[in-house]
Design an enzyme around this catalytic site. Structure first.
Site, PDB file in Angstrom:
ATOM      1  N   LYS A  90     -11.851  14.436  29.095  1.00  0.00           N
ATOM      2  CA  LYS A  90     -10.964  15.569  28.484  1.00  0.00           C
ATOM      3  C   LYS A  90     -11.267  16.739  29.146  1.00  0.00           C
ATOM      4  O   LYS A  90     -10.633  17.849  28.905  1.00  0.00           O
ATOM      5  CB  LYS A  90     -11.297  15.403  27.132  1.00  0.00           C
ATOM      6  CG  LYS A  90     -10.972  14.135  26.525  1.00  0.00           C
ATOM      7  CD  LYS A  90     -11.023  14.041  24.792  1.00  0.00           C
ATOM      8  CE  LYS A  90     -10.187  13.013  24.294  1.00  0.00           C
ATOM      9  NZ  LYS A  90     -10.696  11.610  24.592  1.00  0.00           N
TER      10      LYS A  90
HETATM   11  C1  LIG Z   1     -10.071  10.342  24.470  1.00  0.00           C
HETATM   12  C2  LIG Z   1     -10.788   9.191  25.262  1.00  0.00           C
HETATM   13  C3  LIG Z   1     -10.082   8.127  25.442  1.00  0.00           C
HETATM   14  C4  LIG Z   1      -8.568   7.822  25.097  1.00  0.00           C
HETATM   15  O1  LIG Z   1      -7.496   8.791  25.737  1.00  0.00           O
HETATM   16  P1  LIG Z   1      -5.976   8.879  25.273  1.00  0.00           P
HETATM   17  O2  LIG Z   1      -5.632  10.118  26.245  1.00  0.00           O
HETATM   18  O3  LIG Z   1      -6.257   9.390  23.807  1.00  0.00           O
HETATM   19  O4  LIG Z   1      -5.462   7.777  25.373  1.00  0.00           O
HETATM   20  C5  LIG Z   1     -10.742   7.125  26.207  1.00  0.00           C
HETATM   21  N1  LIG Z   1     -12.007   7.360  26.706  1.00  0.00           N
HETATM   22  C6  LIG Z   1     -12.643   8.475  26.389  1.00  0.00           C
HETATM   23  C7  LIG Z   1     -13.982   8.240  26.767  1.00  0.00           C
HETATM   24  C8  LIG Z   1     -12.098   9.308  25.634  1.00  0.00           C
HETATM   25  O5  LIG Z   1     -12.648  10.394  25.252  1.00  0.00           O
END
Ligand SMILES: *Cc1c(COP(=O)(O)O)cnc(C)c1O
Length: 469
Positions: free
Chosen positions: A107
């Site tokens: 993220k």
């Molecule tokens: C947010 C997250 C996801 C999921 O991603 P999306 O875009 O919501 O499908 C998967 N793995 C981790 C570690 C995350 O923080």
């Protein structure tokens, strides 16, 4: 380039408005009016571009002139100033490690890009106002409200947003997190920034935090004194830069394999923002094979692909908790890319569901046999990759009539560093995980958070007092 609301009731807006408001007034998600179409020659050139230049070229059409080229170049370079290595785990499964950013979660890219865009727009607004005032011969007053980002987090989002927005002028961030429900490192990432980042420790659940944030956005008094915006994945400035992972994966893939070896990609999915961004990359010309959505038991999409019925359910808690989403908000964007064609969707997207026991077992097994440490989200993807490879084995008959199977290869996206989920990972492998230097420094820092009860009234009066203070 403009953006329209998928609810089709609000006017089209440019990137600047879409990024600064988050969601359309009709509560729809914004979607670009056209998907860029990179030519074969452009894609060929992308093979060897440095990461920052590639990021600039991919993002430029989406930003559509709302940020000048020099600033966008700088924003892109700062956003991706760490590595995205493609690691060979077995001879058919490769891991694209997206956890080398400052908060060890994928993220970071979306949060860093969005924060810098909002910082740019905020500065631009102030400069325009000052110019306007001075042209009218008025005293130059800086009377523009700062932007306040409100965000509820179950763990990873808060850290990435705090880190991404730290020190960005004209933007303040308020993070609400549930007391006792985030890991120790995650809590330190949220609560030790200082400056323009404030952490509220809510005596309640993640759902309480989210409800308080939602109510704040609708509160007339708060909106009078604050310029509020949200930083979740429905914001185009957080969603779209995630495409870059797929371009970086392909740059490395193409060095190992020829053009005829399809790069299938397995994405551990919760809100489906990341995989949806990948599908945009493919739609704009990047040669990607199939997409495989890997989910935990929150499997509305897997069931949909098998049954044709889209049934949302309440989220269930699992060991891959960043994917505990019952109603994935970005799935409407995937349907828009596929022009609501179910057959086309099934040809592009496969999906597998992996339960907790299988996830834990995969972490232990892959560590033992391949000496590779997966986090719970990457482990879900790994198992999905194994299943996809078995289901799609291609056999060909050779000239001498013997049968050989062609290797099917897939890239999994490793979305978080295993150290962020120490309980699950250490139990699975029976060893302590070493804390990387990049987060070790946090352990000496002091947590600063404001405790608050899980009710909107308290939160509102705290916000109102903050203004008058
Ligand atoms: C947010 C997250 C996801 C999921 O991603 P999306 O875009 O919501 O499908 C998967 N793995 C981790 C570690 C995350 O923080």
């Amino acid at each position: 380039m403009q953006y329209y609301s998928l609810n089709k009731q609000s006017p089209k807006v440019d990137f600047k408005i879409a990024a600064t408001t988050g969601q359309a007034p009709d509560k729809g998600l914004y979607f670009p009016t056209e998907i860029p179409n990179f030519t074969k020659a452009q894609i060929e050139r992308f093979k060897t571009l440095d990461k920052a230049s590639l990021a600039f070229e991919v993002m430029k059409p989406y930003v559509g002139g709302t940020i000048d080229d020099a600033s966008l170049k700088q924003i892109c370079a700062e956003t991706i100033n760490f590595n995205f290595p493609l690691i060979e785990v077995t001879n058919t499964i490769f891991s694209l490690e997206l956890f080398h950013g400052p908060t060890l979660a994928f993220k970071d890219v979306g949060a860093r890009f969005m924060s810098r865009c909002l910082g740019y727009f905020s500065k631009q607004l102030k400069e325009e106002r000052v110019k306007l005032n001075s042209s009218k011969g008025q005293a130059v007053v800086d009377n523009i409200k700062d932007t306040t980002v409100l965000v509820a987090t179950s763990g990873d989002t808060g850290g990435a947003v705090a880190n991404g927005f730290l020190g960005v002028a004209g933007v303040n961030v308020i993070i609400l997190y549930p007391k006792g429900k985030v890991s120790h490192i995650q809590e330190l990432q949220l609560t030790t920034c200082g400056q323009n980042i404030t952490a509220l420790e809510v005596d309640g659940s993640f759902d309480d935090c989210q409800a308080m944030v939602k109510e704040a956005f609708m509160d007339a008094d708060l909106n009078k004194v604050y310029n509020l915006t949200s930083a979740n994945s429905i914001n185009v400035a957080r969603w779209l830069p995630q495409q870059l992972y797929y371009f970086f994966a392909w740059q490395q893939w193409i060095k190992e394999f020829d053009e005829n070896t399809p790069m299938h990609i397995v994405v551990p999915s919760g809100n489906f923002g990341n995989i949806c961004a990948g599908m945009m990359a493919k739609a704009s010309g990047l040669p990607i094979g199939r997409f495989i959505a890997a989910t935990n038991t929150n499997d509305v999409v897997t069931r949909y692909l098998h049954s044709g019925k889209y049934e949302v359910r309440r989220a269930i808690a699992t060991v891959s908790n960043a994917m505990d989403v019952g109603e994935p908000s970005n799935f409407v964007r995937i349907m828009e890319i596929m022009q609501n064609d179910f057959t086309a969707l099934k040809n592009t997207l496969a999906s597998y569901t992996v339960d907790d026991a299988t996830t834990r077992a995969a972490i232990a097994r892959v560590y033992k046999t391949e000496n590779y440490l997966l986090d719970p989200h990457g482990a879900v993807a790994y198992v999905a990759a194994e299943r996809f490879i078995i289901d799609h084995a291609v056999e060909i008959t050779m000239h001498d009539h013997t049968i050989e199977s062609l290797p099917v290869r897939a890239v999994i996206l490793e979305t978080a560093h295993p150290v962020k989920f120490p309980d699950v990972v250490e139990e699975a492998v029976g060893e302590e995980i070493e804390i990387p230097d990049s987060v070790k420094f946090l352990l000496d820092k002091e947590k600063v958070a404001i405790p608050i009860a899980a009710n909107f009234g308290n939160f509102k009066s705290w916000m109102m007092n903050k203004v008058s203070a």
